[in-house]
Motif scaffolding. Structure first.
Motif, PDB file in Angstrom:
ATOM      1  N   CYS A 137       0.861  -1.187   0.000  1.00 22.73           N
ATOM      2  CA  CYS A 137       0.000   0.000   0.000  1.00 22.73           C
ATOM      3  C   CYS A 137       0.893   1.232   0.000  1.00 22.73           C
ATOM      4  O   CYS A 137       1.828   1.324   0.794  1.00 22.73           O
ATOM      5  CB  CYS A 137      -0.881  -0.021   1.250  1.00 22.73           C
ATOM      6  SG  CYS A 137      -1.812   1.501   1.508  1.00 22.73           S
ATOM      7  N   ILE A 138       0.608   2.181  -0.891  1.00 25.17           N
ATOM      8  CA  ILE A 138       1.325   3.461  -0.897  1.00 25.17           C
ATOM      9  C   ILE A 138       0.325   4.515  -0.467  1.00 25.17           C
ATOM     10  O   ILE A 138      -0.756   4.622  -1.038  1.00 25.17           O
ATOM     11  CB  ILE A 138       1.912   3.774  -2.283  1.00 25.17           C
ATOM     12  CG1 ILE A 138       2.931   2.697  -2.657  1.00 25.17           C
ATOM     13  CG2 ILE A 138       2.555   5.163  -2.278  1.00 25.17           C
ATOM     14  CD1 ILE A 138       3.519   2.845  -4.031  1.00 25.17           C
TER      15      ILE A 138
ATOM     16  N   PRO B 260       4.113  22.760   1.396  1.00 26.97           N
ATOM     17  CA  PRO B 260       3.392  21.991   0.395  1.00 26.97           C
ATOM     18  C   PRO B 260       3.959  20.600   0.124  1.00 26.97           C
ATOM     19  O   PRO B 260       3.499  19.912  -0.774  1.00 26.97           O
ATOM     20  CB  PRO B 260       3.482  22.872  -0.845  1.00 26.97           C
ATOM     21  CG  PRO B 260       4.788  23.576  -0.703  1.00 26.97           C
ATOM     22  CD  PRO B 260       4.946  23.815   0.779  1.00 26.97           C
ATOM     23  N   ALA B 261       4.965  20.160   0.902  1.00 27.86           N
ATOM     24  CA  ALA B 261       5.524  18.829   0.690  1.00 27.86           C
ATOM     25  C   ALA B 261       4.498  17.748   1.034  1.00 27.86           C
ATOM     26  O   ALA B 261       3.639  17.946   1.899  1.00 27.86           O
ATOM     27  CB  ALA B 261       6.769  18.640   1.542  1.00 27.86           C
ATOM     28  N   HIS B 262       4.616  16.635   0.366  1.00 28.66           N
ATOM     29  CA  HIS B 262       3.826  15.439   0.656  1.00 28.66           C
ATOM     30  C   HIS B 262       4.809  14.309   0.869  1.00 28.66           C
ATOM     31  O   HIS B 262       5.703  14.097   0.043  1.00 28.66           O
ATOM     32  CB  HIS B 262       2.881  15.099  -0.497  1.00 28.66           C
ATOM     33  CG  HIS B 262       1.789  16.095  -0.672  1.00 28.66           C
ATOM     34  ND1 HIS B 262       0.555  15.958  -0.085  1.00 28.66           N
ATOM     35  CD2 HIS B 262       1.751  17.259  -1.350  1.00 28.66           C
ATOM     36  CE1 HIS B 262      -0.201  16.987  -0.407  1.00 28.66           C
ATOM     37  NE2 HIS B 262       0.509  17.802  -1.171  1.00 28.66           N
ATOM     38  N   ILE B 263       4.640  13.584   1.960  1.00 29.84           N
ATOM     39  CA  ILE B 263       5.513  12.466   2.288  1.00 29.84           C
ATOM     40  C   ILE B 263       4.682  11.191   2.154  1.00 29.84           C
ATOM     41  O   ILE B 263       3.562  11.110   2.655  1.00 29.84           O
ATOM     42  CB  ILE B 263       6.065  12.577   3.723  1.00 29.84           C
ATOM     43  CG1 ILE B 263       6.597  13.992   4.011  1.00 29.84           C
ATOM     44  CG2 ILE B 263       7.112  11.500   3.977  1.00 29.84           C
ATOM     45  CD1 ILE B 263       7.622  14.526   3.051  1.00 29.84           C
ATOM     46  N   PHE B 264       5.252  10.192   1.502  1.00 33.71           N
ATOM     47  CA  PHE B 264       4.550   8.933   1.254  1.00 33.71           C
ATOM     48  C   PHE B 264       5.343   7.774   1.847  1.00 33.71           C
ATOM     49  O   PHE B 264       6.568   7.864   1.993  1.00 33.71           O
ATOM     50  CB  PHE B 264       4.377   8.698  -0.252  1.00 33.71           C
ATOM     51  CG  PHE B 264       3.645   9.801  -0.947  1.00 33.71           C
ATOM     52  CD1 PHE B 264       2.259   9.861  -0.913  1.00 33.71           C
ATOM     53  CD2 PHE B 264       4.335  10.803  -1.611  1.00 33.71           C
ATOM     54  CE1 PHE B 264       1.578  10.890  -1.541  1.00 33.71           C
ATOM     55  CE2 PHE B 264       3.664  11.837  -2.242  1.00 33.71           C
ATOM     56  CZ  PHE B 264       2.284  11.879  -2.206  1.00 33.71           C
ATOM     57  N   VAL B 265       4.622   6.714   2.171  1.00 28.48           N
ATOM     58  CA  VAL B 265       5.259   5.463   2.555  1.00 28.48           C
ATOM     59  C   VAL B 265       4.664   4.346   1.717  1.00 28.48           C
ATOM     60  O   VAL B 265       3.501   4.389   1.327  1.00 28.48           O
ATOM     61  CB  VAL B 265       5.097   5.128   4.058  1.00 28.48           C
ATOM     62  CG1 VAL B 265       5.838   6.128   4.925  1.00 28.48           C
ATOM     63  CG2 VAL B 265       3.646   5.028   4.458  1.00 28.48           C
ATOM     64  N   ALA B 266       5.514   3.376   1.435  1.00 23.88           N
ATOM     65  CA  ALA B 266       5.068   2.107   0.861  1.00 23.88           C
ATOM     66  C   ALA B 266       5.146   1.122   2.010  1.00 23.88           C
ATOM     67  O   ALA B 266       6.209   0.954   2.613  1.00 23.88           O
ATOM     68  CB  ALA B 266       5.977   1.676  -0.286  1.00 23.88           C
ATOM     69  N   GLU B 267       4.009   0.531   2.360  1.00 28.32           N
ATOM     70  CA  GLU B 267       4.013  -0.381   3.491  1.00 28.32           C
ATOM     71  C   GLU B 267       3.257  -1.650   3.166  1.00 28.32           C
ATOM     72  O   GLU B 267       2.422  -1.685   2.271  1.00 28.32           O
ATOM     73  CB  GLU B 267       3.473   0.296   4.749  1.00 28.32           C
ATOM     74  CG  GLU B 267       2.056   0.815   4.641  1.00 28.32           C
ATOM     75  CD  GLU B 267       1.030  -0.088   5.280  1.00 28.32           C
ATOM     76  OE1 GLU B 267       1.392  -1.001   6.037  1.00 28.32           O
ATOM     77  OE2 GLU B 267      -0.152   0.099   5.000  1.00 28.32           O
ATOM     78  N   GLU B 268       3.624  -2.676   3.894  1.00 32.81           N
ATOM     79  CA  GLU B 268       2.981  -3.973   3.752  1.00 32.81           C
ATOM     80  C   GLU B 268       2.825  -4.545   5.154  1.00 32.81           C
ATOM     81  O   GLU B 268       3.806  -4.627   5.903  1.00 32.81           O
ATOM     82  CB  GLU B 268       3.844  -4.887   2.887  1.00 32.81           C
ATOM     83  CG  GLU B 268       3.249  -6.251   2.635  1.00 32.81           C
ATOM     84  CD  GLU B 268       4.129  -7.075   1.711  1.00 32.81           C
ATOM     85  OE1 GLU B 268       3.604  -7.559   0.704  1.00 32.81           O
ATOM     86  OE2 GLU B 268       5.332  -7.217   2.002  1.00 32.81           O
ATOM     87  N   ALA B 269       1.608  -4.892   5.491  1.00 31.48           N
ATOM     88  CA  ALA B 269       1.310  -5.453   6.817  1.00 31.48           C
ATOM     89  C   ALA B 269       1.861  -4.561   7.929  1.00 31.48           C
ATOM     90  O   ALA B 269       2.399  -5.044   8.923  1.00 31.48           O
ATOM     91  CB  ALA B 269       1.863  -6.873   6.922  1.00 31.48           C
TER      92      ALA B 269
ATOM     93  N   ALA C 217       7.729   5.613  -7.289  1.00 38.54           N
ATOM     94  CA  ALA C 217       7.962   6.602  -8.344  1.00 38.54           C
ATOM     95  C   ALA C 217       6.701   6.834  -9.160  1.00 38.54           C
ATOM     96  O   ALA C 217       6.339   7.984  -9.438  1.00 38.54           O
ATOM     97  CB  ALA C 217       9.107   6.154  -9.241  1.00 38.54           C
ATOM     98  N   ALA C 218       6.025   5.766  -9.540  1.00 40.72           N
ATOM     99  CA  ALA C 218       4.788   5.908 -10.315  1.00 40.72           C
ATOM    100  C   ALA C 218       3.744   6.682  -9.519  1.00 40.72           C
ATOM    101  O   ALA C 218       3.056   7.562 -10.057  1.00 40.72           O
ATOM    102  CB  ALA C 218       4.257   4.534 -10.711  1.00 40.72           C
ATOM    103  N   HIS C 219       3.647   6.380  -8.237  1.00 38.78           N
ATOM    104  CA  HIS C 219       2.676   7.073  -7.383  1.00 38.78           C
ATOM    105  C   HIS C 219       3.008   8.560  -7.266  1.00 38.78           C
ATOM    106  O   HIS C 219       2.135   9.416  -7.401  1.00 38.78           O
ATOM    107  CB  HIS C 219       2.640   6.423  -5.996  1.00 38.78           C
ATOM    108  CG  HIS C 219       1.646   7.032  -5.076  1.00 38.78           C
ATOM    109  ND1 HIS C 219       0.302   6.725  -5.137  1.00 38.78           N
ATOM    110  CD2 HIS C 219       1.777   7.950  -4.092  1.00 38.78           C
ATOM    111  CE1 HIS C 219      -0.340   7.420  -4.217  1.00 38.78           C
ATOM    112  NE2 HIS C 219       0.534   8.177  -3.578  1.00 38.78           N
ATOM    113  N   VAL C 220       4.270   8.855  -7.028  1.00 42.70           N
ATOM    114  CA  VAL C 220       4.687  10.250  -6.865  1.00 42.70           C
ATOM    115  C   VAL C 220       4.507  11.023  -8.173  1.00 42.70           C
ATOM    116  O   VAL C 220       4.052  12.171  -8.168  1.00 42.70           O
ATOM    117  CB  VAL C 220       6.128  10.332  -6.327  1.00 42.70           C
ATOM    118  CG1 VAL C 220       6.677  11.744  -6.403  1.00 42.70           C
ATOM    119  CG2 VAL C 220       6.161   9.822  -4.889  1.00 42.70           C
TER     120      VAL C 220
END
Length: 168
Positions: free
Chosen positions: A4-5, A50-59, A100-103
Motif C-alpha cells: 500500500c502506498i 506543500p511537501a507530501h511524504i509517502f510510505v510504501a508499506e505492507e502489513a 515513483a509511479a505514485h509520486v
C-alpha cells in the motif's frame, strides 16, 4: 496482503527512519552528512506542506518512502522535486518503481508541469536506470560533485521529465 502506498502519518516515523538510517550511513546516494542524527533526518524528510511524504508499506511495515515538493519556491514552484528511499532488504520487489509511479501521478494531479532531480549520483546506476525507464532524461552531469565513500569523486546528474502541461 499487498503493498500500500499512502501519505505518511506521524506514527510512521520509526519505520521511515529504519529505511533511511542505513542509506544515510552508507553515504553513497544522498548529499547528506553520514552522521546525520535521527532528529536532523526527521526535519529534512518530514517537510511541512506543500511537501507530501509517502510510505510504501505492507502489513504495517514501511518498505520505502518518498517526498514530493516544489523544486523551488515562487516562480520555480511549477516544477516538482522528489526523493525516494527503499529498505535494502526489500530491494528487487518493485517498491522504488511503485513509489515513483505514485509520486509522478501525484505531481501531475497537483498541477506540476515537470519533475526535476537536482542530484542523482552518477554511480547509482539502478536509480539512473529507473528514472530513465520512466522518461527522465539527463540534462547535465556536474563532474566530481559528489564525494562517494567507495568510488571517490563522481558526477551528479540533473534529471528532468515533463509532466502534463496543466500548470499550477
Amino acid at each position: 496482503m499487498g503493498i500500500c502506498i499512502r501519505e505518511a502519518e506521524e506514527g510512521d516515523w520509526p519505520g521511515i527512519w529504519t529505511v533511511m538510517e542505513p542509506i544515510v550511513r552508507d553515504g553513497g546516494t544522498y548529499c547528506w552528512n553520514r552522521d546525520l542524527t535521527e532528529e536532523e533526518a526527521r526535519a529534512v524528510w518530514l517537510e511541512p506542506r506543500p511537501a507530501h511524504i509517502f510510505v510504501a508499506e505492507e502489513a504495517g511495515q514501511v518498505l520505502g518512502t518518498a517526498q514530493l515538493h516544489p523544486n523551488r519556491a515562487g516562480a520555480g514552484s511549477h516544477v516538482a522535486n522528489a526523493s525516494f528511499m527503499t529498505a535494502g532488504w526489500a530491494s528487487g520487489r518493485g517498491i522504488a518503481r511503485a513509489l515513483a509511479a505514485h509520486v509522478l501521478e501525484q505531481a501531475e494531479a497537483q498541477g506540476y508541469r515537470a519533475m526535476q532531480f537536482n542530484a542523482v549520483v552518477q554511480t547509482n546506476t539502478r536509480a539512473v536506470a529507473l528514472w530513465q525507464s520512466l522518461g527522465f532524461g539527463i540534462l547535465a552531469t556536474v563532474p566530481e560533485a559528489f564525494a562517494h565513500p567507495i568510488h571517490g569523486f563522481t558526477g551528479l546528474h540533473i534529471m528532468h521529465k515533463h509532466l502534463a502541461e496543466t500548470g499550477l
